[in-house]
Write an enzyme that holds these catalytic residues in place. Structure first.
Site, PDB file in Angstrom:
ATOM      1  N   LYS A  90       0.812  -1.221   0.000  1.00  0.00           N
ATOM      2  CA  LYS A  90       0.000   0.000   0.000  1.00  0.00           C
ATOM      3  C   LYS A  90       0.846   1.271   0.000  1.00  0.00           C
ATOM      4  CE  LYS A  90      -3.958  -2.207   2.230  1.00  0.00           C
ATOM      5  NZ  LYS A  90      -4.999  -2.128   3.271  1.00  0.00           N
ATOM      6  N   LYS A 125     -14.639  -2.639   1.656  1.00  0.00           N
ATOM      7  CA  LYS A 125     -13.332  -2.817   1.014  1.00  0.00           C
ATOM      8  C   LYS A 125     -12.314  -1.848   1.616  1.00  0.00           C
ATOM      9  CE  LYS A 125     -14.922  -5.796  -2.039  1.00  0.00           C
ATOM     10  NZ  LYS A 125     -15.990  -6.328  -1.206  1.00  0.00           N
ATOM     11  N   ASP A 126     -11.033  -2.200   1.441  1.00  0.00           N
ATOM     12  CA  ASP A 126      -9.951  -1.380   1.971  1.00  0.00           C
ATOM     13  C   ASP A 126     -10.050   0.060   1.482  1.00  0.00           C
ATOM     14  OD1 ASP A 126      -8.921  -4.289   1.624  1.00  0.00           O
ATOM     15  OD2 ASP A 126      -7.561  -3.412   3.093  1.00  0.00           O
ATOM     16  N   ARG A 127      -9.633   0.974   2.342  1.00  0.00           N
ATOM     17  CA  ARG A 127      -9.607   2.381   1.941  1.00  0.00           C
ATOM     18  C   ARG A 127      -8.366   2.693   1.112  1.00  0.00           C
ATOM     19  NH1 ARG A 127      -9.275   7.870   5.708  1.00  0.00           N
ATOM     20  NH2 ARG A 127      -9.096   9.302   3.945  1.00  0.00           N
TER      21      ARG A 127
END
Length: 416
Positions: A24, A82-84
């Protein structure tokens, strides 16, 4: 305590050193594509859109779409959060008569594309997610080390199915602690921790710290920033009623359930770790284990059976053929309990936490948690990986719903 320190208590299954690295680094390094159930497209009352978002959390995106379209956010359905810090693709449903309003919405880093008509989407209405993830800050040797780790884990049946750090909080790792306090009926303790836990350099930390030290509700209402709307609502409710129980129960039900689920998840992670620590297999059934049925790589957690002296050979064959997996406890008032050695581990965890399954039923009715079982191992479907010069390691795989990509990468990276 940050999530790295928190996760250090959970054992790795693989013994080989990790590749390290960083995920990320930018949203495009973590791409998630939701796989919906076919039944999502049965019906004509709702319009189904594919939502692409970048650096948006699912709930925040849904609320912004609703605001721009002039509809209630409660009218927008989705199957999973969902992931940010990622680029994610997922399906949302809106009432059919809101289709044109939603099509006209324009928001930075959000794209909406009408796909079909169907039914209202609800949490859990998905098969799973496909991932494409880049791990940066590694050299070419990471490829061979990844190969060794994957080979070792395949020999042990898969990756440990730990709940990821997102379940507990990345900077303030308190969700599970709040859940435990709620189970014990300590609403004041739960509220004070929810309001006062601080650290991690987050906005509002100074106000939280002041409340933690003084318990001054009026001062907190002056100091807590407006974006902490749930915290402020709780403080106002306490001021009105003088009851921390009523104040805590003023939170939306999905928020309250996060804390109970986080505590269940913590105990499940401890169970896996304890089993590894004691040298008990995760991919081989023991007498007393509860196994879940697997079909096409997807676990059916409501279809379980107990391992006995009589059926153990049959169960082992099912596991060998990827038609079953050993499960661990998601503690709750009607959870199917293991026996034998696995049952002993479950009992020890409950005793250490001074916990009874009945505690999960004593919660206010909407929060009461029946519990269930969850497979101990992850077997990522279609796992491929490679080294990209000047970029890092690139991984692609599919996971069933409720399974964390960060838990797959944890075994490979050994980063937390």
């Amino acid at each position: 305590m940050d999530y790295r320190e928190f996760f250090s208590q959970f054992k790795y299954l693989s013994e080989k050193p990790g590749i390290g690295g960083r995920i990320k680094a930018q949203p495009e390094d973590f791409i998630v594509m939701e796989e919906p159930l076919r039944s999502a497209f049965d019906g004509k009352k709702y319009a189904i859109f594919l939502l692409k978002k970048r650096n948006w959390d699912t709930m925040a995106a849904v609320k912004e779409i609703a605001k721009r379209a002039g509809i209630s956010y409660k009218d927008i359905g989705f199957a999973g959060t969902k992931d940010r810090h990622a680029v994610t693709y997922q399906y949302i449903s809106v009432p059919r008569d809101a289709k044109e309003k939603v099509e006209a919405v324009r928001i930075k880093d959000i794209e909406l594309r009408f796909v079909s008509y169907g039914r209202a989407l609800k949490l859990g209405h998905l098969l799973g997610n496909r991932f494409k993830i880049i791990v940066r800050d590694v050299d070419e040797s990471a490829f061979e080390r990844t190969k060794e780790i994957v080979r070792e884990l395949r020999s042990k049946g898969g990756f440990p199915n730990y709940f990821g750090y997102q379940r507990f909080g990345e900077r303030r790792v308190t969700n599970h602690l709040i859940g435990k306090l709620l189970l014990k009926g300590d609403f004041e303790g739960a509220a004070r921790l929810f309001l006062g836990a601080h650290g991690g350099g987050m906005e509002g930390d100074e106000a939280r710290k002041n409340f933690w030290e003084t318990g001054d509700v009026n001062r907190a209402l002056e100091e807590f920033p407006g974006f902490l709307r749930y915290e402020r609502a709780m403080l106002y409710r306490y001021k009105e009623t003088g009851s921390w129980r009523k104040a805590f129960l003023s939170l939306p039900l999905p928020i309250m359930r996060i804390f109970i689920h986080a505590y269940q998840s913590y105990l499940f992670n401890l169970y896996i770790s304890r089993r590894i620590e004691e040298g008990l297999p995760l991919n081989e059934a023991l007498v007393g284990d509860i196994v879940v049925q697997i079909k096409g790589g997807i676990p059916y957690r409501d279809r379980t059976y107990r391992v006995t002296e009589t059926n153990i050979d049959f169960v082992k064959e099912k596991i060998r053929k990827d038609e079953a997996m050993v499960s661990g406890p998601l503690f709750g008032f009607s959870m199917r309990r293991a026996r034998g050695v696995p049952g002993r581990l479950e009992e020890e965890l409950l005793a250490e936490e001074n916990l009874s399954l009945k505690d999960f039923k004593r919660l206010p009715k909407p929060m009461a948690e029946p519990g269930g079982r969850r497979e101990l191992l992850i077997r990522p479907l279609g796992l491929t990986y490679g080294y990209v010069p000047s970029v890092g390691m690139c991984f692609r795989f599919f996971l069933p719903k409720g399974v964390y990509a960060t838990s797959v990468l944890r075994e490979i990276m050994k980063d937390h």
